[in-house]
Write a protein that holds these residues in place. Sequence first.
Motif, PDB file in Angstrom:
ATOM      1  N   ARG A  41       0.851  -1.204   0.000  1.00  0.00           N
ATOM      2  CA  ARG A  41       0.000   0.000   0.000  1.00  0.00           C
ATOM      3  C   ARG A  41       0.880   1.246   0.000  1.00  0.00           C
ATOM      4  O   ARG A  41       0.586   2.223  -0.687  1.00  0.00           O
ATOM      5  CB  ARG A  41      -0.923   0.003   1.220  1.00  0.00           C
ATOM      6  CG  ARG A  41      -2.101  -0.957   1.099  1.00  0.00           C
ATOM      7  CD  ARG A  41      -2.821  -1.127   2.428  1.00  0.00           C
ATOM      8  NE  ARG A  41      -3.528   0.064   2.895  1.00  0.00           N
ATOM      9  CZ  ARG A  41      -4.714   0.431   2.446  1.00  0.00           C
ATOM     10  NH1 ARG A  41      -5.315  -0.273   1.518  1.00  0.00           N
ATOM     11  NH2 ARG A  41      -5.307   1.510   2.909  1.00  0.00           N
ATOM     12  N   THR A  42       1.976   1.189   0.780  1.00  0.00           N
ATOM     13  CA  THR A  42       2.892   2.338   0.794  1.00  0.00           C
ATOM     14  C   THR A  42       3.428   2.599  -0.608  1.00  0.00           C
ATOM     15  O   THR A  42       3.465   3.746  -1.056  1.00  0.00           O
ATOM     16  CB  THR A  42       4.077   2.079   1.740  1.00  0.00           C
ATOM     17  OG1 THR A  42       3.573   1.708   3.011  1.00  0.00           O
ATOM     18  CG2 THR A  42       4.942   3.313   1.866  1.00  0.00           C
ATOM     19  N   ALA A  43       3.841   1.527  -1.280  1.00  0.00           N
ATOM     20  CA  ALA A  43       4.399   1.699  -2.620  1.00  0.00           C
ATOM     21  C   ALA A  43       3.366   2.355  -3.534  1.00  0.00           C
ATOM     22  O   ALA A  43       3.701   3.259  -4.307  1.00  0.00           O
ATOM     23  CB  ALA A  43       4.832   0.351  -3.181  1.00  0.00           C
ATOM     24  N   ARG A  44       2.108   1.919  -3.444  1.00  0.00           N
ATOM     25  CA  ARG A  44       1.058   2.543  -4.262  1.00  0.00           C
ATOM     26  C   ARG A  44       0.886   4.000  -3.867  1.00  0.00           C
ATOM     27  O   ARG A  44       0.760   4.874  -4.721  1.00  0.00           O
ATOM     28  CB  ARG A  44      -0.274   1.808  -4.068  1.00  0.00           C
ATOM     29  CG  ARG A  44      -0.286   0.414  -4.606  1.00  0.00           C
ATOM     30  CD  ARG A  44      -1.630   0.097  -5.295  1.00  0.00           C
ATOM     31  NE  ARG A  44      -1.467  -1.066  -6.145  1.00  0.00           N
ATOM     32  CZ  ARG A  44      -1.670  -2.321  -5.720  1.00  0.00           C
ATOM     33  NH1 ARG A  44      -2.093  -2.542  -4.498  1.00  0.00           N
ATOM     34  NH2 ARG A  44      -1.473  -3.333  -6.532  1.00  0.00           N
ATOM     35  N   ALA A  45       0.885   4.246  -2.537  1.00  0.00           N
ATOM     36  CA  ALA A  45       0.714   5.621  -2.057  1.00  0.00           C
ATOM     37  C   ALA A  45       1.861   6.500  -2.546  1.00  0.00           C
ATOM     38  O   ALA A  45       1.693   7.694  -2.756  1.00  0.00           O
ATOM     39  CB  ALA A  45       0.627   5.649  -0.532  1.00  0.00           C
ATOM     40  N   LYS A  46       3.043   5.904  -2.733  1.00  0.00           N
ATOM     41  CA  LYS A  46       4.181   6.669  -3.240  1.00  0.00           C
ATOM     42  C   LYS A  46       4.024   6.975  -4.726  1.00  0.00           C
ATOM     43  O   LYS A  46       4.759   7.775  -5.274  1.00  0.00           O
ATOM     44  CB  LYS A  46       5.477   5.879  -3.032  1.00  0.00           C
ATOM     45  CG  LYS A  46       5.957   5.870  -1.599  1.00  0.00           C
ATOM     46  CD  LYS A  46       7.022   4.808  -1.402  1.00  0.00           C
ATOM     47  CE  LYS A  46       8.395   5.302  -1.797  1.00  0.00           C
ATOM     48  NZ  LYS A  46       9.438   4.273  -1.479  1.00  0.00           N
TER      49      LYS A  46
END
Lengths: 323, 306
Positions: B206-211
């Motif tokens: 999810r963090t990677a997507r949020a980035k």
Amino acid sequence: MALLEVENLQVSFDTASGRILALNGVSFSLERGEVLALLGESGSGKSVTAAAIMDLVPNPPGAIDRGSIRFHGAELLQLSRNERRDLCGNRIALIFQDALAALNPVYSVGWQIAEMYRIHGRNPEGGVEKAVIDLLKAIGIPDPERRARQYPHEFSGGMRQRIMIAMAVAVGPDVIIADEPTTALDVTIQAQVVDLLATIRKRSNAGMIFITHDLGVVAELADRVAVMYAGRIVETANVFELFEDARHPYSVGLLASQPRVDTDEDELVPIPGSAPNPVALPSGCAFRTRCPRAEGLCAEVIPPLETVGPGRQAACHFPVSPA
Amino acid sequence: MSFTYFLKRAAFAALALAALMTSAFFLVRLTGDPVNLYLPVDASDAAREAMRVRLGLDRSLLAQFFDWAWDMLSLDFGISLWHNRPAMDVVLEALPNTLALGAIALVLAFIAAIGMGSIAAVNSGGWIDRGVNVLSQAAASVPDFWLGLMGVLLFAVTFRILPTSGFGGPIYWVLPVACLFARPFGTLVQIVRGSMIEALNATFVRTARAKGARDGRVTFVHALRNALLPAVTVTGDLAAQFAGGGGVVEVVFGFPGIGKLLIDGILKRDFAIVQASIFAVAVVIFFINILVDMLYASIDPRVRVE
Ligand SMILES: Nc1ncnc2c1ncn2[C@@H]1O[C@H](COP(=O)(O)OP(=O)(O)O)[C@@H](O)[C@H]1O
Ligand code: SF4
Ligand SMILES: [Mg+2]
């Protein structure tokens, strides 16, 4: 034009026990340079609100049924998947609650911060490496050259959360959403993280959505508060008005149930009952089963979010009178 | 991995190897007496006895054992009865064939499984996932002798585009590799799919997507590396199995590898060949395990503790 406007947002999840209306008509707006606290009990829909803005609602089981999210006036829900991705991180950033789970365990923290520049094709002056080191230095990580090569599990909880924050703000987003960034930390470390967010807020002109269930942090950081209950915003007010003169019975209950620094009142009164079952919300006002002011009308008509004073709104048929 | 750690492991491995070789010594002698096999049925008792003496089989088992133990310590594996030259020379000719065969099959299986398993995980629940599931289940459970025979029937006998058996240019490798490929491929697809689904649901994805990372980057940079460890473990186990020879596959295709050599050695009571093969394979497995550990540490920094 507001920086970010969320209007009548409805998000549902199909689960084994039935359809959950996680957001049931959420509306709020965020201005440049403003810190808006999204306050509410666990399960009220705060994280889902953040996920909807970031295009992170898992589908299936989740879906955005209706509503609008406008950023600088442009409708986000009409953009393509990749257009949304390009905005994320770049213009709108999200800070997660649990930095240990949120950082990738197999890449160094330096690599993960650098990735933010690389994904969005940014070439900071002096190069990405230098930008990463400077950023780590700025958030108070000693020996940043060496630490940049280390992995998340080699840092303390507080440092990890600061790294998470540094990564989120690396390329200077317009909107920063922080989802309970201090909840997983102990009290002294919480204060450091709140200070860091306050500093970032002062230095940049970004708008910040600060998600929390902790009134103490709200008082410290927020300009304005939106109180959430069972997937709806039930009250918005500036932070002083809310603490002095809450209008919605749920806000009043919330204030009475948590310790406060600004009054001598040390008797805490918990809100009776518990958060409603999201699969079967009460008809009308979702708070009516716990509300001391509830009357017949409350079970029949959902109270709309209406203006109850300059710059403030409440969703209640029988709001508490002004103090 | 530090040098002292390596030494410690090597010492343990040497102990295990000593135990293994000792049990091999006694077990091969339980399979029977080579003299009866090598001399004609009507050979005289004197001829039999002469051969026993020549092979040292006339002495007590204990005396044979101490002799043998001394030979082992000086890495002398004796002369092959059947090949009539030093057993280790014969083994070292067969071993590279087996290692190459196993390595080619496993590397191909690993790469294909990463691709297919990841695609299935990304589309989990959809029809692609179901198709991959059926295919990989089948590949994981089909017996390799059946696959070998079918391969020979179809490509060598019916279409005549591949040789039935033997050894030579690349064309002789196609069917053996294909047969050895199936089971690891099927097993690894299932493992990669499972660990990829878990990784894709992790918060850091999810963090990677949020980035702002797009799907390809999220899947193959952020999730995959986290999902790799179980696949590496299983590949290491399979590699250790394959180091002992492609078993049935080597026999079916007459592939001159260590598996075929070992089976022939047992059938021919060629003690020296059996012992030299077991020794060589054990050493190879030791290095495979070291390699797996190094891979582990290079994939996941949390493993880099001692
Ligand atoms: N992936 C999901 N699947 C099913 N239900 C979900 C999912 N994510 C959130 N929900 C539901 O949505 C509601 C709001 O959750 P959330 O936004 O996480 O609350 P919080 O205010 O504590 O952040 C809860 O009832 C939760 O059960
Ligand atoms: S609408 Fe009725 S039940 Fe709901 S908060 Fe107001 S008074 Fe209470
Ligand atoms: Mg939450």
